[in-house]
Design a protein around this motif. Structure first.
Motif, PDB file in Angstrom:
ATOM      1  N   ARG A   1      -8.221   1.253   0.690  1.00 54.70           N
ATOM      2  CA  ARG A   1      -7.362   2.282   0.113  1.00 54.70           C
ATOM      3  C   ARG A   1      -6.324   1.673  -0.818  1.00 54.70           C
ATOM      4  O   ARG A   1      -5.835   0.575  -0.613  1.00 54.70           O
ATOM      5  N   CYS A   2      -6.017   2.433  -1.874  1.00 57.13           N
ATOM      6  CA  CYS A   2      -4.958   2.089  -2.836  1.00 57.13           C
ATOM      7  C   CYS A   2      -5.305   0.895  -3.724  1.00 57.13           C
ATOM      8  O   CYS A   2      -4.422   0.313  -4.354  1.00 57.13           O
ATOM      9  N   TYR A   3      -6.571   0.526  -3.791  1.00 59.09           N
ATOM     10  CA  TYR A   3      -6.990  -0.553  -4.682  1.00 59.09           C
ATOM     11  C   TYR A   3      -8.035  -0.106  -5.708  1.00 59.09           C
ATOM     12  O   TYR A   3      -8.435  -0.895  -6.556  1.00 59.09           O
ATOM     13  N   GLY A   4      -8.508   1.117  -5.639  1.00 58.85           N
ATOM     14  CA  GLY A   4      -9.531   1.567  -6.565  1.00 58.85           C
ATOM     15  C   GLY A   4     -10.928   1.439  -5.985  1.00 58.85           C
ATOM     16  O   GLY A   4     -11.131   0.898  -4.895  1.00 58.85           O
ATOM     17  N   ARG A   5     -11.911   1.912  -6.724  1.00 57.27           N
ATOM     18  CA  ARG A   5     -13.283   2.003  -6.229  1.00 57.27           C
ATOM     19  C   ARG A   5     -13.973   0.651  -6.110  1.00 57.27           C
ATOM     20  O   ARG A   5     -14.774   0.436  -5.225  1.00 57.27           O
TER      21      ARG A   5
ATOM     22  N   ASP B   1       1.391  -2.238   8.775  1.00 53.36           N
ATOM     23  CA  ASP B   1       1.314  -1.527  10.048  1.00 53.36           C
ATOM     24  C   ASP B   1       1.642  -0.048   9.875  1.00 53.36           C
ATOM     25  O   ASP B   1       1.009   0.821  10.488  1.00 53.36           O
ATOM     26  N   ALA B   2       2.637   0.239   9.049  1.00 59.82           N
ATOM     27  CA  ALA B   2       3.004   1.629   8.801  1.00 59.82           C
ATOM     28  C   ALA B   2       1.863   2.375   8.113  1.00 59.82           C
ATOM     29  O   ALA B   2       1.559   3.525   8.461  1.00 59.82           O
ATOM     30  N   PHE B   3       1.207   1.717   7.171  1.00 59.91           N
ATOM     31  CA  PHE B   3       0.103   2.363   6.456  1.00 59.91           C
ATOM     32  C   PHE B   3      -1.068   2.634   7.394  1.00 59.91           C
ATOM     33  O   PHE B   3      -1.670   3.710   7.356  1.00 59.91           O
ATOM     34  N   MET B   4      -1.387   1.674   8.256  1.00 60.25           N
ATOM     35  CA  MET B   4      -2.496   1.860   9.185  1.00 60.25           C
ATOM     36  C   MET B   4      -2.177   2.937  10.223  1.00 60.25           C
ATOM     37  O   MET B   4      -3.062   3.684  10.656  1.00 60.25           O
ATOM     38  N   ALA B   5      -0.912   3.037  10.631  1.00 55.02           N
ATOM     39  CA  ALA B   5      -0.528   4.052  11.605  1.00 55.02           C
ATOM     40  C   ALA B   5      -0.701   5.454  11.057  1.00 55.02           C
ATOM     41  O   ALA B   5      -1.036   6.390  11.796  1.00 55.02           O
ATOM     42  N   VAL B   6      -0.493   5.615   9.753  1.00 54.83           N
ATOM     43  CA  VAL B   6      -0.597   6.947   9.139  1.00 54.83           C
ATOM     44  C   VAL B   6      -2.036   7.275   8.759  1.00 54.83           C
ATOM     45  O   VAL B   6      -2.527   8.377   9.014  1.00 54.83           O
TER      46      VAL B   6
ATOM     47  N   ILE C   1       2.532   6.179  -2.883  1.00 49.68           N
ATOM     48  CA  ILE C   1       3.570   7.073  -3.393  1.00 49.68           C
ATOM     49  C   ILE C   1       3.506   7.158  -4.913  1.00 49.68           C
ATOM     50  O   ILE C   1       3.637   8.245  -5.494  1.00 49.68           O
ATOM     51  N   ALA C   2       3.274   6.023  -5.577  1.00 52.25           N
ATOM     52  CA  ALA C   2       3.246   6.009  -7.045  1.00 52.25           C
ATOM     53  C   ALA C   2       2.074   6.807  -7.599  1.00 52.25           C
ATOM     54  O   ALA C   2       2.184   7.423  -8.663  1.00 52.25           O
TER      55      ALA C   2
ATOM     56  N   LYS D   1       0.814  -1.219   0.000  1.00 54.06           N
ATOM     57  CA  LYS D   1       0.000   0.000   0.000  1.00 54.06           C
ATOM     58  C   LYS D   1       0.846   1.267   0.000  1.00 54.06           C
ATOM     59  O   LYS D   1       0.520   2.223  -0.718  1.00 54.06           O
ATOM     60  N   PRO D   2       1.927   1.341   0.797  1.00 54.48           N
ATOM     61  CA  PRO D   2       2.773   2.541   0.705  1.00 54.48           C
ATOM     62  C   PRO D   2       3.345   2.757  -0.687  1.00 54.48           C
ATOM     63  O   PRO D   2       3.434   3.914  -1.150  1.00 54.48           O
TER      64      PRO D   2
END
Length: 225
Positions: free
Chosen positions: A123-127, A108-113, A75-76, A70-71
């Motif tokens: 998130r990050c997978y489209g609608r 874990d980093a993505f959920m923390a942010v 970013i991309a 996901k990160p």
């Protein structure tokens, strides 16, 4: 507004569009959408390109064809060459990198942010992607991988059995040429013994280990006579 009508658009149709834009209900919807868009954070910059295509491109760029995290997707899709990154996006990227540098996993980093996912979306997978659809896809991929592993294991067992069979055959028939065995020419199975020990002179009488094989040869000779 009519004076700004583009070439190729009939004036009567453009007039109907203007009347639609000026309708109070439509203007209220437009104002609400405008306010909601201003509240959005970390807006992507992919335009009409969907996230599935981004995932495929990132996956293809990796040596092991690994699924992007996901990160990496965030970013991309939020950065673009030649354009300045939005302030809130810069902060989010910095926080993601700090969490990962501290030893946290990408999830874990993505959920923390970004905190917990909202119901009905990922998130990050489209609608069109949901948690349940992701879980279903994961189960399908696991079944496919399990099936592929089973097939590979069966092929290895078959190769070992074939090697053992040919080894026994050549041991019982020292003069047998391995290439004379029907079905072995062009086979992808490796020779079970060294080639130097399996060479035989063509045209010589091959010894047979069974009486039925000798009877067959005798029958052919008698038929020829």
């Amino acid at each position: 507004m009519l004076a700004k009508c583009l070439d190729g658009i009939p004036h009567n149709q453009f007039r109907q569009l203007i009347e639609y834009w000026k309708h109070p209900t439509v203007q209220a919807i437009c104002e609400m959408n405008s306010q909601n868009r201003k509240k959005q954070k970390w807006r992507h910059r992919m335009g009409p390109i969907n996230f599935a295509r981004v995932r495929v491109a990132l996956r293809a760029a990796k040596d092991n064809n690994e699924e992007p995290s996901k990160p990496e997707i965030f970013i991309a899709t939020r950065t673009k060459t030649g354009k300045e990154i939005q302030a809130d996006t810069q902060v989010a990227i910095a926080e993601l990198q700090n969490h990962q540098n501290s030893g946290e996993t990408t999830d874990d980093a993505f959920m923390a942010v970004f905190r917990k996912e909202q119901p009905g979306r990922v998130r990050c997978y489209g609608r069109s992607v949901t948690t349940s659809s992701l879980k279903k896809d994961e189960e399908i991929n696991n079944l496919k991988q399990k099936r592929a592993d089973e097939i590979t294991s069966l092929k290895e067992e078959l190769r070992e059995e074939m090697r053992h069979l040919f080894t026994q055959l050549l041991q019982n028939n020292p003069g047998l040429n391995f290439q004379d065995i029907p079905g072995c020419v062009g086979s992808n199975l490796a020779s079970p013994i060294d080639a130097s020990t399996a060479q035989a002179v063509r045209g010589t009488n091959l010894p047979y280990s069974s009486g039925s094989a000798q009877d067959s040869v005798l029958q052919k000779e008698n038929a020829g006579n």
